[in-house]
Enzyme design. Sequence first.
Site, PDB file in Angstrom:
ATOM      1  CG  ASP A  92      13.293  -2.011  12.945  1.00  0.00           C
ATOM      2  OD1 ASP A  92      12.793  -2.456  11.836  1.00  0.00           O
ATOM      3  OD2 ASP A  92      12.245  -1.706  13.589  1.00  0.00           O
ATOM      4  CG  HIS A  93      12.319  -6.045  11.853  1.00  0.00           C
ATOM      5  ND1 HIS A  93      11.890  -4.987  12.403  1.00  0.00           N
ATOM      6  CD2 HIS A  93      11.500  -7.138  12.280  1.00  0.00           C
ATOM      7  CE1 HIS A  93      10.787  -5.096  13.321  1.00  0.00           C
ATOM      8  NE2 HIS A  93      10.933  -6.589  13.490  1.00  0.00           N
ATOM      9  CG  ASP A 157       6.700  -5.018  14.904  1.00  0.00           C
ATOM     10  OD1 ASP A 157       7.850  -5.542  14.311  1.00  0.00           O
ATOM     11  OD2 ASP A 157       6.568  -5.334  16.263  1.00  0.00           O
ATOM     12  NE  ARG A 445       6.463 -12.541  19.751  1.00  0.00           N
ATOM     13  CZ  ARG A 445       6.026 -11.714  18.525  1.00  0.00           C
ATOM     14  NH1 ARG A 445       6.686 -11.564  17.623  1.00  0.00           N
ATOM     15  NH2 ARG A 445       4.790 -11.381  19.009  1.00  0.00           N
ATOM     16  CB  SER A 641       5.523 -12.221  14.026  1.00  0.00           C
ATOM     17  OG  SER A 641       5.640 -11.330  12.758  1.00  0.00           O
ATOM     18  NE  ARG A 643       7.365 -13.070  11.146  1.00  0.00           N
ATOM     19  CZ  ARG A 643       8.186 -13.549  11.961  1.00  0.00           C
ATOM     20  NH1 ARG A 643       8.575 -15.035  11.814  1.00  0.00           N
ATOM     21  NH2 ARG A 643       8.697 -13.021  12.778  1.00  0.00           N
TER      22      ARG A 643
HETATM   23  C1  MIC Z   1       8.578 -10.008  15.892  1.00  0.00           C
HETATM   24  O1  MIC Z   1       9.077  -9.290  16.995  1.00  0.00           O
HETATM   25  O2  MIC Z   1       8.509 -11.162  15.721  1.00  0.00           O
HETATM   26  C2  MIC Z   1       8.789  -9.148  14.516  1.00  0.00           C
HETATM   27  C3  MIC Z   1      10.072  -9.829  13.747  1.00  0.00           C
HETATM   28  O3  MIC Z   1       9.090  -7.842  15.103  1.00  0.00           O
HETATM   29  C4  MIC Z   1       7.201  -9.216  14.081  1.00  0.00           C
HETATM   30  C5  MIC Z   1       7.334  -8.604  12.740  1.00  0.00           C
HETATM   31  C6  MIC Z   1       8.075  -9.125  11.482  1.00  0.00           C
HETATM   32  O4  MIC Z   1       7.746 -10.369  11.405  1.00  0.00           O
HETATM   33  O5  MIC Z   1       8.722  -8.663  10.663  1.00  0.00           O
HETATM   34  C7  MIC Z   1       6.219  -8.739  14.660  1.00  0.00           C
HETATM   35  O6  MIC Z   1       6.304  -8.829  15.802  1.00  0.00           O
HETATM   36  O7  MIC Z   1       5.150  -8.467  14.354  1.00  0.00           O
HETATM   37 FE1  SF4 Z   2      12.437  -6.079  16.708  1.00  0.00          FE
HETATM   38 FE2  SF4 Z   2      10.392  -7.611  16.891  1.00  0.00          FE
HETATM   39 FE3  SF4 Z   2      12.455  -7.944  18.510  1.00  0.00          FE
HETATM   40 FE4  SF4 Z   2      10.884  -5.842  18.884  1.00  0.00          FE
HETATM   41  S1  SF4 Z   2      10.444  -8.018  19.088  1.00  0.00           S
HETATM   42  S2  SF4 Z   2      13.304  -6.050  18.619  1.00  0.00           S
HETATM   43  S3  SF4 Z   2      10.266  -5.249  16.580  1.00  0.00           S
HETATM   44  S4  SF4 Z   2      12.074  -8.343  16.143  1.00  0.00           S
END
Ligand code: MIC
Ligand code: SF4
Length: 748
Positions: A92-93, A157, A445, A641, A643
Amino acid sequence: MAVDQIKRLYESMPAKLDRARKRFGRALTLSEKILVAHADDFDKQEWSRGKAQLRLRVDRVSLQDATGQMALLQFMQAGKKQAAVPSTVHCDHLIRAQSGASEDTKRAITENNEVYEFLHSASRKYGIGFWKPGAGIIHQVVLENYAFPGGLMIGADSHTPNSGGLGMVAIGVGGADCGEAMAGLAWEVLDPSLIGVRLTGKLAGWTSAKDVITHLLGVLTVKGGTNKIVEYFGPGASSISATGKGTICNMGAELGATTSLFHFDERMSSYLAATDRADIARLAEQYREHLVSDPEVLADPRKYYDEIVEIDLSELEPTIVGPHSPDRARPISKLAAEVKKEGWPAQIKAGLIGSCTNSSYEDMKRSAHIAMQALKAGLKAKTPFLVTPGSERIYQTIKRDGIMETFEKIGGTVLANACGPCIGQWKRLDVGKDESNTIVSSFNRNFPGRNDGSAATLSFLTSPEIVTALVFGGTLEFDPVHGTIPGPDGKAFRFTPPESEELPAKGFAKGEEGYEAPAADGDAVQVKIDPNSQRLQLLQPFPRWDGKDFLELPILVKTKGKTTTDHISPAGAWLLVRGHLDKISDNMFLGAVNAFTGEAGKGVNPLTGEAGQNFSKMARELKAKGQGWLVIGDENYGEGSSREHAAMSPRYLGCKVVIVRSFARIHETNLKKQGILPLTFAKASDYDLFEQPDRVSVTGLAQLAPGKPADVVIHKPGGKTVAIQCRHTFTDEQIGWFKAGSALNALK
Ligand code: MIC
Ligand code: SF4
């Protein structure tokens, strides 16, 4: 998870919970019931909120294509034949939002072919379910297919808690945690404290689930939930749909909470039934008393939760948060005045709805209801409108029910069922680089640079229905709840509150859902990684600790203010190299604000004294000289995140220690797992003692022990030294990770 496994779990609960009631000498909250039911060894386990380290057996693991690459690479190092627990991978990302669903997905498949091939072949080999690109966003797909009341899941995630909407304890963690659970180990987490949120009144009119969590963010702030579970209950809870509950739990990640969850109720039952799981709904009904808190808890919550927050849903106003932090909250009615006072650009340049947080049928239908009103009145959208459905089911259903047509009629673009603009995968051409501008979305976010890579974009978050209305006002000065906008006839137009049924009357439509089961014989499958790959790199173990104290380390960076994992290891274009540790490390600290200069992404080279240098470049120079370094950080360091690149890149480039005012939970664990020493100042103001030319020693490392402070000495240029104390949260086992060089090394 197959229904018989869920049944076995439920059947085991009464006896386990009784034992816990006896041992604790009191009634149990729902969070405790789920934790107890998943204890690796209940009798040996110490239970003490905020203190004990829980060893738990998880029911599931979920991975996505960005963090999942590292998770799988780490899992592969464990040398197992199959994942020990049911697991899935969701692509998805990596889909970039550019021209709409079908073209974007096609382009992503070509561009990311190597990575998808890797994830696909590894999934087939190790018994992991694979959800193809375009099938949907991890949390929405998990909610529709796998989440169930009373379960315990971890996911690589941070928004994994979305499944709390179905009464599951679902926790966001780093990839190493997932890899270990998949390798069959118990999973560890700090026994969380409990925040009880008691809901009274009813959601109605403009107010939606999103407002519960954006309001709560204003109350508790982005660190208010650290190492805590937020448990929602009370008579108001039943006025919120299961997907609405999912929205609230999803965005509980922004509180820093370990997870959030709701008690099992009939709204969850209807959602389970609508998503083809009537059998699970029936089972949960049968075991209902174990899937809610005990009656004594509900009668006197203050006795059982560490904190209580009361929210009267009938009094709640639609709320909007931002810019730059999800806890900058106010009711929408107060926004216009603040915009004027702060001098923020009032004009809205884009409105975006959807994402894993807010893309339920109800969200889409309520937004379409607003759009329809505007269409009928002859109003035109004043800004581009982008929609990201959370899954193929949602996409097919909104297509069938004419919702998509409504969005298209107002000039909206329906993007792929993927993260897209939410994670910076948004090719935006309408504003110049560094041009200050405003966007509104229903995402979770809004850190600087998050959506379009530009820190000059001010991002505000609110419910999808408010975003849709704002698209017609075109300005933050319009309050859709109380205000009016001029109609084409010159008369003032006022929206009426959005309406929608919670679930599609005709059921969910299904297209090609995009699931692929693992191979029957995993041994016959080979994992595909091209040795010359520019996207993937097999991991080399990090070196063991050499047994010596850290002496006179230079400070690579002292960060000021918010230092999220997006600041430490940005996403967007960098997503391309999430499987290649060396390459991604070029992005290290690109967004971090240097406390010494105020600049982002640049510092002074400790070897040459040269200013304006890239952090990663300097770190590589230090590493080449065999010189370790450290990081000084501010509050809630590593927020956001999950990550683990934000821990792996520093580790890879020679970071030894990170000392901060406070940590976000997932990041602190990620640092420990990768062999870095995370410390917090015993006295928060000690942060101010560190200056750019200083060197820093951490001594007594051989005697590192749980609960024992660490000694830190700051060496000033003239020879003066300042000794301070720092705390750590290492357990004995975690000290073993540090000594071995990483948790993975310790495992082998
Ligand atoms: C996010 O919403 O910040 C992400 C991208 O989904 C991350 C995961 C990532 O960095 O791949 C998360 O929430 O953990
Ligand atoms: Fe994707 Fe993270 Fe955004 Fe959710 S918050 S849509 S998992 S990047």
